[in-house]
Scaffold this motif. Structure first.
Motif, mmCIF file in Angstrom:
data_model
loop_
_atom_site.group_PDB
_atom_site.id
_atom_site.type_symbol
_atom_site.label_atom_id
_atom_site.label_comp_id
_atom_site.label_asym_id
_atom_site.label_seq_id
_atom_site.Cartn_x
_atom_site.Cartn_y
_atom_site.Cartn_z
ATOM 1 N N GLU A 83 0.828 -1.208 0.000
ATOM 2 C CA GLU A 83 0.000 0.000 0.000
ATOM 3 C C GLU A 83 0.864 1.261 0.000
ATOM 4 O O GLU A 83 0.614 2.223 -0.752
ATOM 5 C CB GLU A 83 -0.950 0.012 1.202
ATOM 6 N N GLU A 84 1.910 1.242 0.849
ATOM 7 C CA GLU A 84 2.800 2.400 0.897
ATOM 8 C C GLU A 84 3.592 2.526 -0.396
ATOM 9 O O GLU A 84 3.811 3.635 -0.913
ATOM 10 C CB GLU A 84 3.745 2.290 2.092
ATOM 11 N N ARG A 87 1.572 4.109 -3.210
ATOM 12 C CA ARG A 87 1.415 5.569 -3.094
ATOM 13 C C ARG A 87 2.537 6.293 -3.852
ATOM 14 O O ARG A 87 2.299 7.286 -4.556
ATOM 15 C CB ARG A 87 1.413 5.967 -1.621
ATOM 16 N N LYS A 90 2.157 5.992 -7.643
ATOM 17 C CA LYS A 90 1.157 6.953 -8.151
ATOM 18 C C LYS A 90 1.782 8.337 -8.327
ATOM 19 O O LYS A 90 1.491 9.044 -9.312
ATOM 20 C CB LYS A 90 -0.027 7.028 -7.182
#
Length: 600
Positions: A83-84, A87, A90
């Motif tokens: 998840e990190e 980020r 993105k």
């Protein structure tokens, strides 16, 4: 739907990290080479955790540094923090909307969260950004394979190989897909090519070994798995695989040794303990079996409480490993008996009887151990009490975890066998009338099933009747026994004895009574020394033919050879010494007086 952990199973994490970096123009800050060099230096010194703060500072100073963003995203992926990592990918896409590897990375992150639709969307975008990137096709192939889209997966693997034909990993993954589909030779060709391209790839050897083993090509399978372990002995799954191989070929000692090593490498993998437990069970080491089952249950409960294996472990612990239950002693006693440790089995059953005095099953099992040890005076009361407590046997069976299709048939068979064993014990002590009563009870209960072996019951009654001088009735019982099982060599010999003693005028005596671990009773008879006027030559010739049949079935039957030699001597055949000497050579105690004319 399973998770996406298999996406990069054939790639080392460091290779994945470098793959994620890719190549684009420098936006700001240091070059890609700088970050690869920086990351490599931290990794070599074991300080990867210190690299993240360095990159975070770089991004703070140069927020548009795509390389730093992608490097940081890759590091978070390495630390299983997708998840990190996503980020930062993105953020990198905002700088470079055509960053194919960024979309690929976000696809992997989505798949790890079981968001497979979103994962496929990102991977499709990645290929749209760079249709010449073999690595992206390989990742999408893995996702398609996971989703059961075999044809789509095969297309993607083919594309990856077309773009990058020197990449062993692509052949490895396509070979794995072909192997799962049952295309042995296609899979083998891919694995062979992968091994040619990367001779030190232990994963290729592991996969090919698994393929070989599935085809029972054991020599090739063990050669590959041994080579894989020699290349990299730090992976538990390699030792686990070889342990599985050894277990499947019933080499449980070597399997346990491999599982032991695997457990040292990965103490949290409860499947290793479960597989090792199965080996201990096969070796009938019930204590070690339960130790591993308990530890497997503990680890599973801590790390994977939702695994369906937990239900099976609950049942196993109750059935085999709870000393407060009767089945705990039942299974351990059986294991000791099968290992010929009869006295220890008796001790185990005695402890059980102290706790469960009404158990018929445990008494029968203890009596069986006494019977093999020829301790007939202790076997008889156990058999008798078990028969007296017959009404408890249904509960005993259920408590011991014995599952049968027909409980009534099983119980009748069990008690028929108990009457047979009781009859054998009485016979061995010379209580022939009691033995006859017992065997009649057994014959009445014995199921008429081919696999049950009812021929043994008629054979036993025939033995008793011979001893009581009722040879004609005995012969009829042996006839019945042989009609049920023409390959029953012992009945052929015993019928021969019934015929040869019929005209002797005396009740034959049993020279020796033996009961082996199968609980089968064998009797060595005292035969007449000379032909009597009451002997019928036709009977003697028929008896000789019975011995011939027995020896055709088993040429190594020393007692049948002895009886035939004695019959040949009675009939005046000059070749009787051949059989007597052969019998002696096989260990039968032939009396010296019968060998005095045989050069002994």
């Amino acid at each position: 739907m399973p998770t996406f952990h298999s996406i990069c199973i054939h790639m080392k994490s460091w290779a994945i990290f470098l793959l994620l970096l890719g190549s684009t123009a420098v936006a700001a800050g240091q070059s890609m080479e700088h970050y690869i060099h920086l990351t490599d230096s931290f990794k070599k010194t074991g300080q990867v955790d210190k690299l993240i703060p360095v990159l975070l500072r770089e991004i703070k100073v140069h927020p548009g540094n795509e390389y730093a963003l992608r490097t940081l995203g890759g590091l978070y992926f390495e630390q299983h923090r997708p998840e990190e990592g996503e980020r930062y990918f993105k953020e990198a896409i905002k700088i470079d909307p055509l960053c194919a590897r960024c979309y690929m990375s976000m696809g992997i992150a989505a798949a790890m969260r079981n968001e497979n639709g979103r994962a496929m969307e990102n991977l499709n975008r990645a290929i749209g950004c760079d249709p010449g990137d073999a690595g992206i096709y390989s990742v999408r192939a893995s996702l398609n394979e996971l989703l059961g889209n075999s044809q789509e997966a095969l297309f993607d693997y083919n594309m990856a190989i077309y773009i990058d034909p020197r990449n062993a990993s692509n052949y490895l993954q396509r070979g794995t897909l072909n192997g799962k589909a049952g295309f042995f030779y296609l899979a083998l060709a891919d694995f062979d090519k992968a091994a040619e391209l990367d001779t030190a790839n232990y994963l290729v050897l592991f996969s090919r070994a698994t393929l070989y083993f599935g085809k029972k090509m054991f020599k090739e399978a063990f050669a590959d798995i041994n080579r894989a372990i020699s290349l990299d002995s730090t992976h538990a799954f390699l030792f686990s695989a070889r342990g599985n191989f050894y277990s499947d070929v019933n080499d449980f000692g070597k399997a346990i040794a491999d599982y032991n090593y695997a457990v040292k490498l990965d103490a949290k993998d409860y499947h290793l303990l479960y597989n090792r437990a199965l080996c201990y069970y096969a070796l009938q080491d019930m204590n070690a079996y339960c130790e591993d089952i308990h530890e497997c249950y503990r680890i599973l409960s801590a790390y994977a409480p939702g695994d369906s294996l937990k239900i099976q472990l609950d049942q196993t612990l109750a059935r085999f490993c709870d000393s407060a239950r009767e089945n705990y002693y039942y299974h351990r006693g059986i294991a000791l008996f099968n290992q010929h440790r009869y006295k220890e089995a008796i001790e185990m059953y005695t402890t059980a009887i102290q706790k469960f005095p009404a158990s018929s099953l445990i008494r029968i099992l203890r009596a069986n151990a006494y019977l093999v040890l020829k301790d007939y005076s202790h076997a008889i009361p156990d058999y008798t009490k078990a028969i007296g407590n017959k009404e408890n046997i249904g509960n005993d069976l259920r408590e011991s975890g014995i599952q049968v299709s027909s409980e009534d048939t099983y119980i009748n068979g069990l008690f028929a066998t108990t009457w047979l064993s009781l009859s054998q014990s009485e016979f061995a002590l010379g209580n022939y009338s009691a033995a006859l009563v017992d065997i009649n009870q057994g014959i009445g209960l014995a199921p008429v099933l081919k696999e049950f072996g009812k021929e043994n019951y008629y054979n036993m009654r025939g033995i008793i009747l011979i001893t009581m001088g009722r040879q004609e009735e005995a012969s009829r019982d042996f006839d019945t026994s042989l009609a049920l099982n023409p390959a029953f060599e012992t009945a052929w010999v015993n019928r021969s004895v019934a015929k040869v003693t019929a005209g002797n005028g005396e009740n034959p005596k049993a020279m020796a009574v033996k009961t082996d671990e199968s609980l089968a009773l064998n009797v060595n008879w005292e035969l007449p020394d000379r032909k009597s006027g009451r002997h019928n030559s036709e009977n003697l010739a028929s008896a000789l033919e019975d011995c011939n049949r027995a020896l055709q079935l088993n040429p190594a039957d020393a007692y049948a050879c002895y009886v035939r030699g004695r019959l040949e001597k009675l009939l005046g055949f000059g070749n009787y010494c051949i059989d007597l000497l052969k019998s002696k050579g096989m260990g039968f105690p032939v009396e010296a007086k019968y060998l005095k004319d045989c050069g002994e």
